[in-house]
Scaffold this active site. Structure first.
Site, PDB file in Angstrom:
ATOM      1  N   GLY A  65      -3.227  63.657  18.815  1.00  0.00           N
ATOM      2  CA  GLY A  65      -2.460  64.727  19.416  1.00  0.00           C
ATOM      3  C   GLY A  65      -2.467  66.022  18.633  1.00  0.00           C
ATOM      4  O   GLY A  65      -3.449  66.373  17.970  1.00  0.00           O
ATOM      5  N   CYS A  66      -1.332  66.714  18.663  1.00  0.00           N
ATOM      6  CA  CYS A  66      -1.259  68.095  18.195  1.00  0.00           C
ATOM      7  C   CYS A  66      -1.485  68.253  16.695  1.00  0.00           C
ATOM      8  O   CYS A  66      -1.906  69.317  16.250  1.00  0.00           O
ATOM      9  CB  CYS A  66       0.092  68.691  18.577  1.00  0.00           C
ATOM     10  SG  CYS A  66       0.335  68.818  20.370  1.00  0.00           S
ATOM     11  N   TYR A  67      -1.205  67.228  15.906  1.00  0.00           N
ATOM     12  CA  TYR A  67      -1.389  67.391  14.458  1.00  0.00           C
ATOM     13  C   TYR A  67      -2.778  66.979  13.984  1.00  0.00           C
ATOM     14  O   TYR A  67      -3.064  66.976  12.792  1.00  0.00           O
ATOM     15  CB  TYR A  67      -0.317  66.636  13.669  1.00  0.00           C
ATOM     16  CG  TYR A  67      -0.142  65.172  13.958  1.00  0.00           C
ATOM     17  CD1 TYR A  67      -1.144  64.251  13.660  1.00  0.00           C
ATOM     18  CD2 TYR A  67       1.050  64.702  14.496  1.00  0.00           C
ATOM     19  CE1 TYR A  67      -0.969  62.902  13.910  1.00  0.00           C
ATOM     20  CE2 TYR A  67       1.234  63.344  14.747  1.00  0.00           C
ATOM     21  CZ  TYR A  67       0.220  62.448  14.453  1.00  0.00           C
ATOM     22  OH  TYR A  67       0.400  61.117  14.695  1.00  0.00           O
ATOM     23  N   PHE A  80       3.096  69.080  14.508  1.00  0.00           N
ATOM     24  CA  PHE A  80       3.883  67.906  14.876  1.00  0.00           C
ATOM     25  C   PHE A  80       3.213  67.217  16.056  1.00  0.00           C
ATOM     26  O   PHE A  80       2.565  67.855  16.875  1.00  0.00           O
ATOM     27  CB  PHE A  80       5.305  68.308  15.267  1.00  0.00           C
ATOM     28  CG  PHE A  80       5.919  69.324  14.347  1.00  0.00           C
ATOM     29  CD1 PHE A  80       6.500  68.935  13.151  1.00  0.00           C
ATOM     30  CD2 PHE A  80       5.891  70.666  14.672  1.00  0.00           C
ATOM     31  CE1 PHE A  80       7.053  69.866  12.298  1.00  0.00           C
ATOM     32  CE2 PHE A  80       6.447  71.607  13.819  1.00  0.00           C
ATOM     33  CZ  PHE A  80       7.026  71.212  12.636  1.00  0.00           C
TER      34      PHE A  80
END
Length: 351
Positions: A147-149, A336
């Site tokens: 994901g985003c991290y 995060f």
């Protein structure tokens, strides 16, 4: 003595189809009157002007007649993955091309690719390597579903490689096609989560040659009792994103913990923040929790405005702006994602 790894430059790419307004109209019309008013108000406050999609522009909108999502029953995961297999490498290579305009990419020894919005085998890493004409001996690492991290994880991996092999030239690529996962939801929280996401790709070169940004101490922390707040569920109709409205408050609470902040900053005064542009409320929460001046997250807010949340690619878009800015003595990149976890890495301008 281990060497320092340096992030030389970043190339970025987005598709040409802006789907933000079309999505807002589609989502609002799915809701009853009162939730629709709430959605419209939240969309206006989201601080997002554009989100870009690989979905064809011919229909004008993905949900219009002839669009990818035009039918009452939305496309299955197979159709979405077929689009990913075709479009993800192309968008990734556009980002690599933008990088090649800034630095020479000859002699790449390692390729690190991060993506969580699709699956294909041979992997997107192999497709990229083949189309770039990289040597068959190039070592590949594919970071999936973080994901985003994942951008931080990719940079951290490149840093580890360079510190162990000082002659390494590591090409880092992040590519995400979030708009392939529209869900036929009529729940306000789900529609607000989908409101954030767009497509994008970024590419970076990391070596031991002093140039750009020195990549220093990494940081990683999984926040307790928060694993259900950010997640992807794989369904027969694509990947269903769940982004709880509790996330900003949970992040804000974590970032008020002096021990966690000390681990993140190393006890030093931070003069540049590169924070993943996950959404306006997330950026507001980070700013308030860390008592940052309004201008501290200007780069992140600009990326959010222009592109929305592109999952793992987003942080590299922010760092690309950092590279064009003033010299940095002690910077921190922070993102995060699922878990809920925080990943970060310190950086400074190369001497």
């Amino acid at each position: 003595m281990t060497c320092t790894a340096y992030l030389h430059a970043i190339g970025t790419a987005t598709p040409t189809h802006d789907i933000h307004t079309a999505f807002v109209d589609w989502a609002r019309d799915r809701l009853p009157e009162r939730p629709a008013r709430v959605f419209e108000r939240m969309a206006a406050r989201a601080a997002i002007a554009h989100r870009w999609s690989v979905l064809p522009e011919s229909a004008g909108s993905p949900v219009a007649a002839g669009g990818f999502y035009a039918a009452e029953t939305l496309p299955g995961t197979g159709a979405r993955m077929a689009l990913y297999a075709a479009a993800a490498p192309t968008l990734a290579l556009a980002a690599v091309g933008a990088l090649a305009e800034q630095v020479a990419l000859d002699g790449v020894t390692h390729l690190v690719v991060a993506s969580c919005t699709g699956f294909v085998a041979p992997g997107v890493d192999q497709i990229i390597a083949r189309r770039l004409g990289l040597a068959a001996t190039v070592e590949r690492t594919l970071i999936g579903f973080m994901g985003c991290y994942a951008a931080v994880v990719a940079l951290r991996t490149a840093r580890h490689i360079v510190r162990s092999e000082p002659a390494a030239r590591v090409l880092v690529v992040t590519v995400e096609l979030s708009t392939l996962h529209l869900q036929a939801s009529d729940e306000l929280e789900s529609l607000l989560a989908m409101l954030q996401f767009g497509d994008g790709a970024a590419a970076a070169l990391v070596t031991a040659v002093p140039r750009g940004l020195a990549l220093e101490r990494p940081f990683s922390a999984a926040l307790e009792e928060s694993d259900s707040l950010i997640r992807w569920d794989i369904t027969d109709r694509g990947f269903a994103m769940h982004l709880s409205g509790e996330v900003p408050g949970r992040l804000g609470g974590a970032l008020r913990d002096p021990a966690l902040v000390g681990s993140l900053t190393g006890g030093a005064t931070v003069d540049r923040w590169a924070v993943h542009a996950g959404g306006r409320s997330i950026l507001d929460s980070v700013e308030q929790a860390l008592a940052l001046p309004p201008e501290a997250l200007a780069d992140s807010r600009a990326v959010l405005r222009d592109c929305g949340n592109m999952s793992s690619a987003t942080l590299l878009f922010v760092l690309a702006r950092v590279l064009r800015g003033e010299p940095v003595r002690h910077g921190v990149a922070l993102a995060f994602g699922p878990g809920m976890a925080a990943e970060g890495i310190a950086f400074r301008t190369a001497p």
